[in-house]
Design an enzyme around this catalytic site. Structure first.
Site, mmCIF file in Angstrom:
data_model
loop_
_atom_site.group_PDB
_atom_site.id
_atom_site.type_symbol
_atom_site.label_atom_id
_atom_site.label_comp_id
_atom_site.label_asym_id
_atom_site.label_seq_id
_atom_site.Cartn_x
_atom_site.Cartn_y
_atom_site.Cartn_z
ATOM 1 N N ASP A 41 -79.773 -37.044 -80.787
ATOM 2 C CA ASP A 41 -79.322 -37.888 -81.120
ATOM 3 C C ASP A 41 -79.019 -38.951 -80.431
ATOM 4 O OD1 ASP A 41 -79.796 -39.718 -83.193
ATOM 5 O OD2 ASP A 41 -78.844 -38.491 -84.834
ATOM 6 N N GLU A 50 -75.669 -43.911 -92.538
ATOM 7 C CA GLU A 50 -75.295 -43.771 -91.510
ATOM 8 C C GLU A 50 -73.425 -43.682 -91.950
ATOM 9 O OE1 GLU A 50 -76.394 -42.657 -88.008
ATOM 10 O OE2 GLU A 50 -78.447 -43.436 -88.221
HETATM 11 C C1 BGC Z 1 -78.933 -49.969 -83.895
HETATM 12 C C2 BGC Z 1 -79.947 -48.626 -84.951
HETATM 13 C C3 BGC Z 1 -80.024 -47.241 -84.684
HETATM 14 C C4 BGC Z 1 -78.693 -47.338 -85.213
HETATM 15 C C5 BGC Z 1 -79.622 -45.008 -84.893
HETATM 16 C C6 BGC Z 1 -77.586 -48.900 -84.640
HETATM 17 O O1 BGC Z 1 -76.701 -49.087 -83.630
HETATM 18 O O2 BGC Z 1 -79.050 -50.854 -84.239
HETATM 19 O O3 BGC Z 1 -81.103 -49.755 -85.111
HETATM 20 O O4 BGC Z 1 -80.894 -46.763 -85.474
HETATM 21 O O5 BGC Z 1 -77.611 -47.183 -83.479
HETATM 22 O O6 BGC Z 1 -78.213 -45.231 -85.657
HETATM 23 C C1 BGC Z 2 -79.555 -41.686 -86.598
HETATM 24 C C2 BGC Z 2 -81.064 -40.235 -86.096
HETATM 25 C C3 BGC Z 2 -82.496 -40.799 -85.726
HETATM 26 C C4 BGC Z 2 -81.569 -41.993 -84.583
HETATM 27 C C5 BGC Z 2 -83.097 -43.279 -84.752
HETATM 28 C C6 BGC Z 2 -79.433 -41.857 -85.197
HETATM 29 O O1 BGC Z 2 -78.424 -41.994 -85.331
HETATM 30 O O2 BGC Z 2 -78.572 -40.264 -86.591
HETATM 31 O O3 BGC Z 2 -81.317 -39.537 -87.774
HETATM 32 O O4 BGC Z 2 -83.182 -40.271 -86.095
HETATM 33 O O5 BGC Z 2 -81.104 -42.147 -85.591
HETATM 34 O O6 BGC Z 2 -82.574 -44.203 -84.936
#
Ligand code: BGC
Ligand code: BGC
Length: 854
Positions: free
Chosen positions: A335, A536
């Protein structure tokens, strides 16, 4: 006044300072948030707990032969490139040609050419270019086709116009595996239209503490529904063994996040799970048992730790349990730079992770290049055994062969490619609308106020009434789901749209206003309100009280009620919250979760047919227990002490005629309870605080990751995890600052009584050249400040330091601590460059040095 510090660096300070400040050094890299930095505890392992799975997709000798043939032809560089998954913002098509990455992703809110309005053709164009570059062997000698992965987690949510389904918490309330399979099949089809091969879903987290910002990504607090759904989603996305398995309209699925993400202490995102191995299996592993048995080809490792050890580096979990014992023969993807959080690793180097069993590094940012080079070097020097690399690459190739990646046409030539009619197709929206109807949970319906008759005069109000972004939540076009307007959702319906359409069809009367005003007094008001979007870590909260310090929605409900209008509340939220007061102030109360783009599904249930008969009844039942006070965040089904307000499985329908008295307890925190720290900033401004820039007389609310105003500029930064710090540059042209302010004042007497300390982490890039003030503000333009420049200029530059200031320094005679609206305002007139993170008013600060202003 006296000062003590525990840092050698400051032991020599002349003490002729205005205030006491405590500094203590902290690591610059990969330091875990303090609360999740648990001690690594040795646990006794018992592999017998884990079953050998009856996988529905069996190994096939012919396919294995093809895997081996390709593997034998590969160089080490080509193999490592298969194990690197960069992000589209950080690689070009030429990088793909040169390196031949095995896969790539777009993160949340990341689009082809960074264009939010990218069309399916734009997506296909990028997919085709990346594919052609991957099979072009002119530079890297490799012609293995790449694959594109995306987070289609409630429909194909990064694409404008896609059908967005209710988030998983709402789907859990429908408890309908068949419907969920249909939803997954539609999601696969819409993803296929844009050239996607691989979807990072389903999330099979079993959420045990609703303070977690990802609560809505989980179907339930109990493994029962999660297990059933996992199999259904995997079948819907991938098809089934012997029945269109990874056929033309299917994508590879990912069960995530392995393992225990929903069971961290305090509901901390990326935190520590300290359950026993048996409980880890019984509660958190059930989605894997069913999803892998149904044939899911990939598993995503989780950011969380188990007993203090980050899963990305846990060989027992990733290799011994998942692969060796359970028999999973697909691939494990990491991840988002999760490998960089392992002790001893950085985003650029992490042999530990590969050796523990990770097969693909998800490596956004520019870290991919050093990571690629370091990993090659680590294989050459023997730190990573070549056998491990061969195993990882065999798994990647196996998944690619099973998914037909080698055999199917290039993205532009696939059967549904660019077929934009399928994006948001009406037949897809119909299914989403059904899911909305079936996800609604009716919690209260006094005097059978619902269903509403079409000849009633109806007011639709609340800030969620006509707000598709709000009703869709996080992971909606943008990562956090913020910054969207109704015009970003062509073809969608707001909740108001649905009500208005149904009433217009019946010549009924409806008024819309976001603040409860009306021209003609209505008989009944439908008030639509709830949480703003988040994803998140930004969604983590301290307790479940709704609208802490800002009871505007409650005020609206009470105002309408006082005017003699019946009140129907439709509550939009990513989790159950403590809303006793709001329920008391409502005649009917509906938990609508995060319904997505088909808001019209709500009118289907709330409004009767023209003849007054029920159109659709409520079917949804709580898959999460609903709290009766703000601290019941981890009250779960089957707990021995189980006293939620509404239990698991609760949900009324129209046959119910009971009356609920409007006397639910509204009092807060019981006496004698320890005050919890008041967080002001942790990865994001914590509600009710909002972050503003200020320069001269102008002020600007921060709404994006890079902003500037007059003399100050601002951007988000990664310190330990994504976007957990902020960088500020003062250019010295006028007085400027940043401040965290709430719309309504907070009463902080308790903090003063508890000798709280204001702490924050600071990283000085360039020391101040003029005085720097740290101020707090209260109602009536009162302000009190302390001067910090002496302390700041003594700090070692370019490293993270903790700064702690006694709260009493601000609690002066002219300051009204019961009406504080700005707990943190940092300003200066000169040049100054700093970063900050973790701003907390902490009543339980235990570090040795006591700092005081007296
Ligand atoms: C990014 C997102 C990404 C996420 C994943 C962020 O810093 O801008 O595009 O899906 O992190 O956790
Ligand atoms: C998230 C995932 C996601 C990935 C890609 C991560 O921060 O935990 O669930 O698939 O970003 O965007």
């Amino acid at each position: 006044m006296f000062i003590q510090t525990n840092s050698k660096l400051f032991a020599h300070l002349g003490l002729a300072t205005v205030i006491g400040v405590l500094f203590s050094g902290c690591n610059t890299q990969k330091q875990l948030p303090e609360k999740s930095a648990a001690q690594k505890v040795a646990i006794e392992k018992d592999i017998s707990i884990w079953p050998v799975l009856e996988l529905s997709i069996k190994k096939d000798a012919e396919l294995e032969y093809r895997v081996n043939k390709v593997l034998f032809s590969m160089t080490l560089e080509q193999k490592i490139a298969q194990m690197i998954q960069p992000e589209i913002r950080d690689i070009s098509v030429e990088d793909m040609r040169k390196y031949g990455f095995g896969s790539y992703l777009n993160g949340g809110g990341s689009f082809p050419e960074s264009n939010k309005k990218a069309t399916p053709d734009d997506w296909i164009k990028l997919a085709e270019a990346m594919y052609q570059a991957s099979i072009d062997d002119s530079l890297d000698g490799s012609n293995i086709p790449t694959m594109w992965g995306t987070d289609a987690v409630h429909g194909h949510n990064n694409v404008i116009g896609a059908t967005l389904f209710p988030h998983n918490i709402g789907l859990g309330a429908t408890n309908s595996p068949k419907l969920i399979e249909q939803i997954a099949a539609i999601t696969a089809k819409e993803a296929i239209v844009t050239g996607i091969d691989w979807v990072f879903a389903p999330t099979v987290a079993v959420v045990r503490d609703d303070r977690w910002g990802r609560t809505y990504e989980g179907y339930s607090e109990d493994p029962e529904i999660v297990a059933k759904y996992s199999a259904s989603i995997v079948k819907g996305l991938q098809g089934m063994a012997g029945d269109n398995f990874l056929g033309k309209d299917k994508v590879i699925s990912t069960v995530k996040h392995f393992l225990g993400d929903g069971g961290t202490e305090g509901g901390d995102d990326q935190g520590d799970n300290i359950l026993s191995e048996q409980a880890l299996f019984d509660i958190h592993a059930q989605g894997y048992v069913e999803g892998l048995t149904a044939g899911s080809q990939t598993v995503m490792a989780s950011f969380n730790s188990w007993h203090g050890e980050k899963n990305h580096g846990n060989k027992y979990l990733l290799t011994e349990i998942l692969k060796d014992k359970m028999g999973f023969d697909g691939l494990v993807v990491g991840d988002w730079n999760g490998h960089g959080q392992i002790a001893g690793c950085t985003n650029e180097s992490c042999p530990q992770s590969i050796n523990a069993g990770l097969d693909i590094f998800m490596v956004p940012t520019n870290a991919w290049k050093p990571l690629y080079e370091n990993t090659i070097a680590q294989v050459k020097s023997g730190i990573i055994p070549l056998t491990r690399v061969d195993d990882a690459v065999s798994r990647i190739l196996r998944v690619k062969f099973r998914a037909g990646i080698f055999d199917k046409p290039s993205p532009a030539k696939r059967i549904y490619s660019g077929n934009s009619d399928l994006i948001g197709a009406s037949s897809h929206r119909e299914v989403a609308r059904q899911a909305v109807r079936e996800s609604l949970v009716l919690l209260k319906n006094n005097d059978q106020v619902l269903p509403l008759k079409l000849d009633q005069n109806i007011l639709v109000t609340g800030d969620g009434a006509h707000n598709i972004g709000k009703q869709s939540g996080g992971w909606t076009i943008t990562w956090q789901g913020t910054g969207n307007n109704n015009s970003d959702f062509p073809g969608a319906s707001s909740i108001y749209d649905g009500i208005a359409k149904k009433l217009a069809d019946a010549n009924g009367s409806v008024q819309l206003s976001s603040d409860g005003t009306y021209q003609q007094k209505p008989d009944v008001a439908i008030v639509i309100f709830g949480e703003e979007p988040y994803a998140e870590g930004n969604g983590d909260i301290d307790n479940l009280e709704y609208q802490r310090g800002d009871k505007t929605d409650l005020a609206l409900l009470k105002k309408l009620k006082a005017e003699g209008i019946k009140v129907v509340s439709v509550f939009i939220s990513g989790r159950p919250l403590w809303v006793n007061a709001e329920i008391n102030a409502s005649d009917a109360f509906v938990a609508a979760w995060l319904p997505g783009t088909e808001g019209a599904g709500i009118a289907d249930v709330l409004l009767a047919k023209e003849n007054g008969a029920i159109d659709y009844d409520f079917k949804g039942k709580l898959s999460y227990s609903w709290p009766g006070d703000e601290h019941q965040s981890s009250v779960n089904r089957f707990d021995t002490e189980y006293h939620p307000l509404f239990g698991y499985g609760y949900g009324l329908n129209y046959a119910y005629k009971g009356y609920m008295s409007n006397t639910l307890g509204e009092g807060k925190r019981k006496k004698g309870e320890k005050l919890t720290a008041l967080k002001i900033f942790e990865r994001a401004a914590i509600k009710p605080w909002q972050l503003y820039l200020q320069s001269g007389d102008e002020s600007q609310l921060i709404s994006s990751s890079v902003e500037s105003l007059g003399a100050i500029s601002y951007k988000t930064m990664d310190r330990s995890v994504q976007e957990d710090a902020r960088a500020i540059v003062f250019d010295g042209s006028e007085k400027a600052g940043i401040r965290f302010t709430a719309n309504f004042p907070e009463d902080l007497h308790g903090f003063a009584e508890n000798n709280a300390v204001l702490t924050f982490d600071v990283f000085v890039e360039k020391g101040p050249e003029s005085p720097v003030y740290l101020a707090m503000g209260c109602d009536g333009e009162c302000e009190t400040s302390v001067e910090l420049s002496e302390h700041l200029s003594l700090l070692p530059t370019n490293s993270w330091q903790k700064m702690s200031i006694d709260f009493s320094c601000f609690n002066t005679a002219e300051f009204d601590i019961g009406k504080l609206h700005t707990p943190f305002k940092l300003s200066t007139q000169g040049l100054f460059n700093i970063r900050f993170s973790n701003i907390i008013l902490d009543p339980n600060f235990t570090e040795k040095s006591v700092v005081s202003c007296q």
